[in-house]
Scaffold this active site. Structure first.
Site, PDB file in Angstrom:
ATOM      1  N   ASP A  38     -14.947  38.320 -40.538  1.00  0.00           N
ATOM      2  CA  ASP A  38     -15.412  37.182 -39.565  1.00  0.00           C
ATOM      3  C   ASP A  38     -14.062  36.651 -38.650  1.00  0.00           C
ATOM      4  O   ASP A  38     -13.353  36.269 -39.487  1.00  0.00           O
ATOM      5  CB  ASP A  38     -15.868  36.121 -40.435  1.00  0.00           C
ATOM      6  N   ASP A  52     -26.913  38.352 -41.529  1.00  0.00           N
ATOM      7  CA  ASP A  52     -25.852  37.666 -41.732  1.00  0.00           C
ATOM      8  C   ASP A  52     -25.955  36.490 -41.918  1.00  0.00           C
ATOM      9  O   ASP A  52     -26.256  35.795 -40.969  1.00  0.00           O
ATOM     10  CB  ASP A  52     -24.435  38.141 -40.768  1.00  0.00           C
TER      11      ASP A  52
HETATM   12  C1  DX5 Z   1     -21.177  32.965 -40.450  1.00  0.00           C
HETATM   13  C2  DX5 Z   1     -20.408  34.353 -40.859  1.00  0.00           C
HETATM   14  C3  DX5 Z   1     -20.926  34.958 -41.855  1.00  0.00           C
HETATM   15  C4  DX5 Z   1     -20.720  34.237 -43.084  1.00  0.00           C
HETATM   16  C5  DX5 Z   1     -21.365  34.549 -44.107  1.00  0.00           C
HETATM   17  O1  DX5 Z   1     -20.381  32.531 -39.531  1.00  0.00           O
HETATM   18  O2  DX5 Z   1     -20.447  35.219 -39.496  1.00  0.00           O
HETATM   19  O3  DX5 Z   1     -20.500  36.319 -42.083  1.00  0.00           O
HETATM   20  O4  DX5 Z   1     -19.064  34.505 -43.469  1.00  0.00           O
HETATM   21  O5  DX5 Z   1     -21.309  33.518 -45.376  1.00  0.00           O
HETATM   22  P1  DX5 Z   1     -22.439  33.346 -46.439  1.00  0.00           P
HETATM   23  O6  DX5 Z   1     -22.974  34.694 -46.934  1.00  0.00           O
HETATM   24  O7  DX5 Z   1     -21.763  32.519 -47.457  1.00  0.00           O
HETATM   25  O8  DX5 Z   1     -23.770  33.023 -45.532  1.00  0.00           O
HETATM   26 ZN    ZN Z   2     -20.155  37.456 -40.138  1.00  0.00          ZN
END
Ligand code: DX5
Ligand code: ZN
Length: 214
Positions: free
Chosen positions: A33, A166
């Site tokens: 990310d 995601d």
């Molecule tokens: C959100 C990111 C995700 C995030 C997912 O802005 O793009 O990839 O890290 O985190 P979880 O799985 O904890 O929702």
């Molecule tokens: Zn992400």
């Protein structure tokens, strides 16, 4: 086949190395990310601080304003797939062309409020679509159940397309998106929030596979 992909949202090279190490032998791909504190109100590690040695497939989820610059940076870093956001991209055909010419895979991400119709015209040129199931910026947010409809519709439109989801994916929500037709499930807290990463990944995979539509 269902793929479970760890999301890595970190600020320092040390944390990045650590997070990769923790999952390296349990998955085929990692999702990094990248945030610029402009497109989203958070800032992660930046390309100049990334020095990643791994045989895993690397995808960069670019949550940034300046897609041109970041796409170039991550191609030069040897990433395999570049995911840019529909909402911040000023020249979608241009970015797709650039990534493909450099021999990399390309995907568009859409935020929860963005309709499928926004990207319909690009589907034949993409390697993957990322349907966000939270508003990007932070991990640990709650899954937005409305995105189910978008996943289902997209799967009906494109039988063979890779559909990644995601945001808020953990046990309980993995089955919802798998049932709707997603085949690549990204998770941060659903994996790193557990002591035993291998077990967390295997349980997610099992739940998704048992409910998979593809
Ligand atoms: C959100 C990111 C995700 C995030 C997912 O802005 O793009 O990839 O890290 O985190 P979880 O799985 O904890 O929702
Ligand atoms: Zn992400």
């Amino acid at each position: 086949m269902i793929e479970i992909v760890p999301a890595i949202l970190v600020k320092t090279p040390k944390e990045l190395k650590q997070r990769v190490k923790e999952v390296e032998s349990h998955v085929d791909r990692i999702h990094i990310d990248i945030m610029d504190d402009k497109f989203v109100p958070n800032k992660t590690i930046q390309p100049e601080d990334i020095d990643l040695k791994t045989d895993l497939m690397k995808e960069a989820h670019l949550m940034v304003e300046d897609n041109e610059k970041y796409v170039e940076d991550f191609i030069n870093l040897g990433f395999d797939m570049l995911i840019f956001h529909y909402e911040s991209c000023k020249d979608i055909p241009g970015i797709i062309k650039k990534v493909k010419e450099r021999g990399k895979k390309v995907a568009i991400a859409i935020n929860p409020p963005t309709p499928l119709s926004a990207i319909e015209g690009y589907l034949d040129d993409l390697d993957m679509v990322l349907i966000m199931s939270v508003n990007p910026g932070f991990s640990g947010q709650g899954f937005i159940p409305d995105v189910r409809t978008k996943i289902r519709k997209l799967r009906e439109m494109k039988e063979d397309l890779d559909i990644e989801v995601d945001g808020g994916i953990k046990l309980g929500t993995a089955k919802i998106v798998a049932k709707a037709g997603a085949n690549i499930l990204v998770s941060c807290s659903g994996i790193y929030g557990h002591e035993n990463k291998k077990e967390a990944i295997n349980l997610l995979r099992k739940e998704a596979m048992m409910n998979s539509r593809v």
